[in-house]
Write a protein that holds these residues in place. Structure first.
Motif, short mmCIF file in Angstrom:
data_model
loop_
_atom_site.label_atom_id
_atom_site.label_comp_id
_atom_site.label_asym_id
_atom_site.label_seq_id
_atom_site.Cartn_x
_atom_site.Cartn_y
_atom_site.Cartn_z
N ASN A 106 1.66 -5.96 -8.57
CA ASN A 106 1.43 -6.81 -9.63
C ASN A 106 2.86 -7.89 -9.79
O ASN A 106 3.89 -7.40 -8.88
N ASP A 130 0.75 -1.16 0.06
CA ASP A 130 0.09 -0.14 -0.05
C ASP A 130 0.74 1.28 0.07
O ASP A 130 0.21 2.36 -0.21
N HIS A 143 0.03 11.02 -8.98
CA HIS A 143 0.11 9.49 -9.06
C HIS A 143 1.31 8.76 -9.07
O HIS A 143 2.34 9.68 -9.19
N LYS A 157 -2.06 4.70 -2.08
CA LYS A 157 -2.10 3.41 -2.00
C LYS A 157 -1.56 2.94 -3.44
O LYS A 157 -1.96 3.26 -4.51
N VAL A 158 -0.82 1.52 -3.20
CA VAL A 158 -0.37 1.18 -4.54
C VAL A 158 -0.58 -0.22 -4.42
O VAL A 158 0.15 -1.17 -3.64
N GLU A 198 -3.82 8.29 -3.35
CA GLU A 198 -4.83 8.55 -2.44
C GLU A 198 -4.80 9.30 -1.16
O GLU A 198 -5.57 10.09 -1.06
N GLN A 255 2.37 0.33 -14.33
CA GLN A 255 1.23 0.75 -13.76
C GLN A 255 0.98 2.40 -13.33
O GLN A 255 2.28 2.81 -12.79
N LYS A 256 0.15 2.85 -13.55
CA LYS A 256 0.12 4.37 -13.32
C LYS A 256 -1.07 4.34 -12.29
O LYS A 256 -2.42 4.21 -12.80
N ILE A 257 -0.69 4.74 -10.97
CA ILE A 257 -1.81 4.59 -9.97
C ILE A 257 -2.30 5.81 -9.21
O ILE A 257 -1.06 6.46 -8.78
N LYS A 258 -3.32 6.31 -9.10
CA LYS A 258 -3.88 7.51 -8.56
C LYS A 258 -3.24 7.46 -7.08
O LYS A 258 -3.48 6.38 -6.42
#
Length: 250
Positions: free
Chosen positions: A118, A58, A73, A114-115, A92, A87-90
């Motif tokens: 994979n 996370d 992100h 949070k991440v 939080e 991965q491109k992750i927003k």
């Protein structure tokens, strides 16, 4: 007494004016493919602004001063930022250490949440307790920043070996140096980090022991100043408290 206060204030301001934050890799080499899969690119809507590293499913650790660029992100899973296989992750939440003011005064650390994981990313371990690095111990620092003072950010992750510098020597060269830091690279060498990619890890013996914080202002040839990192081992209680409780501060 008033004259002394003015003198000390001017001294502090002059010292802080020498500082520039960043983590661009100077005289390094491309990181081998599939290595350092814990590395994160912290980005805003314009692109890469800072480095970071994944410590749990996370959380990414980065530098507190990176928040000034309003990151939105994180990107994980690929050494090449132009390659679409990542991965491109927003973001939080961002948790900045409550004592942080500016890099030169210390506490330059931030947790990003949070991440999801994979199969292309991994976490990196933190020290289990407070550490005491040996002088001249060889560690690594990595990032996507400039490779020279006047240059551009790079697409490929770069890495370089740097040697730990004795804390007392570092304090003599950086007057007013905060206590909770590590010095490695820059001094008496051409290898280290530069402006544009703060927040990346200093890795020693497979552990993330430092967070890139600051160096000598706008000079990547490192004539007489060490590179400075936040000492992660001094913040383990703070990190573990956030990770375990899942509580966040604005």
């Amino acid at each position: 007494m008033l004259g002394l206060q003015k003198f000390l204030l001017l001294h502090v301001l002059a010292w802080l004016g020498q500082i520039a934050h960043g983590s661009d890799i100077i005289h390094g080499e491309k990181a081998p493919e599939n290595s350092m899969q814990y590395m994160a690119s912290v980005q805003n809507n314009r692109g890469h602004v800072c480095g970071g590293f994944l410590i749990t499913e996370d959380f990414v650790v980065s530098a507190a001063h990176c928040d000034k660029d309003n990151p939105t992100h994180v990107v994980l899973g690929n050494h090449n930022l132009k390659n679409g296989n990542h991965q491109k992750i927003k973001i939080e939440k961002k948790n900045i250490h409550k004592n942080y003011k500016i890099p030169g005064l210390g506490d330059d650390i931030m947790l990003i949440k949070k991440v999801p994981l994979n199969d292309r990313v991994q976490t990196i371990q933190l020290p289990p307790a407070e550490i005491h690095l040996k002088e001249n111990q060889v560690c690594q620092v990595a990032g996507w920043g400039k490779t020279k003072t006047v240059g551009k950010l790079v697409d490929e992750l770069m890495v370089v070996d740097v040697s730990v510098i004795d804390k007392q020597v570092c304090k003599e060269l950086w007057r007013g140096l905060p206590d909770n830091v590590i010095c490695a690279g820059g001094y008496k060498t051409t290898k280290g980090f530069c402006q544009g990619d703060s927040g990346g890890p200093l890795v020693c013996d497979g552990l993330a022991v430092g967070v890139v914080s600051f160096n000598y202002y706008n000079n990547c040839s490192y004539p007489d100043k060490p590179n400075v990192y936040t000492d992660i081992s001094k913040y383990l209680q703070w990190i573990n408290g956030i990770v375990k409780s899942r509580k966040y501060e604005e």
